[in-house]
Motif scaffolding. Structure first.
Motif, short mmCIF file in Angstrom:
data_model
loop_
_atom_site.label_atom_id
_atom_site.label_comp_id
_atom_site.label_asym_id
_atom_site.label_seq_id
_atom_site.Cartn_x
_atom_site.Cartn_y
_atom_site.Cartn_z
N ASN A 274 0.85 -1.19 0.00
CA ASN A 274 0.00 0.00 0.00
C ASN A 274 0.89 1.24 0.00
N THR A 275 0.87 2.01 -1.10
CA THR A 275 1.79 3.12 -1.22
C THR A 275 1.22 4.42 -0.68
N ALA A 276 -0.07 4.58 -0.67
CA ALA A 276 -0.65 5.82 -0.16
C ALA A 276 -0.90 5.68 1.34
N PRO A 277 -0.70 6.74 2.10
CA PRO A 277 -0.94 6.66 3.54
C PRO A 277 -2.41 6.41 3.82
N GLY A 278 -2.68 5.47 4.72
CA GLY A 278 -4.05 5.19 5.12
C GLY A 278 -4.86 4.45 4.07
N GLY A 279 -4.22 3.83 3.09
CA GLY A 279 -4.94 3.04 2.10
C GLY A 279 -5.62 3.88 1.03
N GLY A 280 -5.29 5.12 0.89
CA GLY A 280 -5.92 5.97 -0.11
C GLY A 280 -7.10 6.69 0.48
N LYS A 281 -7.24 7.95 0.16
CA LYS A 281 -8.28 8.76 0.77
C LYS A 281 -9.52 8.91 -0.10
N CYS A 282 -9.43 8.58 -1.37
CA CYS A 282 -10.57 8.84 -2.25
C CYS A 282 -11.24 7.55 -2.70
N PHE A 283 -10.53 6.72 -3.42
CA PHE A 283 -11.10 5.47 -3.92
C PHE A 283 -10.54 4.23 -3.24
N GLY A 284 -9.60 4.41 -2.34
CA GLY A 284 -9.09 3.31 -1.53
C GLY A 284 -8.13 2.39 -2.24
N ASP A 285 -8.16 1.13 -1.83
CA ASP A 285 -7.20 0.14 -2.32
C ASP A 285 -7.36 -0.14 -3.81
N THR A 286 -8.55 0.02 -4.35
CA THR A 286 -8.76 -0.22 -5.78
C THR A 286 -7.93 0.75 -6.61
N ALA A 287 -7.93 2.00 -6.22
CA ALA A 287 -7.14 3.00 -6.96
C ALA A 287 -5.65 2.73 -6.82
N ILE A 288 -5.23 2.26 -5.65
CA ILE A 288 -3.81 1.95 -5.45
C ILE A 288 -3.40 0.80 -6.37
#
Length: 92
Positions: A2-16
């Motif tokens: 998971n590269t974004a802090p907190g699992g992504g703030k907008c679309f979550g893990d799918t966007a990551i």
């Protein structure tokens, strides 16, 4: 992974996952650029000057491969980084 802090703030893990996939695809295109450039450079080795123009006319579409692959790779990388920035900053 998971590269974004907190699992992504907008679309979550799918966007990551989409971001990582796009960046790996971009790296694949960059590899294709390098390999095709080397192959095309080696292709000209040994072609006599009298046949060079005829040879280049026959395979001219192959000479578009490195530039096209580079364009697609940069485009994919820009989209991947855009998704990453969006996930780090959150939705507007």
């Amino acid at each position: 992974t998971n590269t974004a802090p907190g699992g992504g703030k907008c679309f979550g893990d799918t966007a990551i996952k989409v971001q990582i996939t796009l960046e790996w695809m971009a790296m694949g295109f960059f590899f294709l650029v390098i390999m095709s450039s080397v192959i095309l450079t080696m292709d000209l080795d040994g072609v006599p000057n009298s046949l060079l123009l005829h040879h280049l006319k026959r395979i001219n579409i192959l000479y578009a491969l490195p530039a096209t692959s580079l364009f697609v790779g940069v485009w994919l990388l820009a989209i991947g980084y855009g998704i990453d920035i969006g996930e780090r900053n959150g939705c507007p």
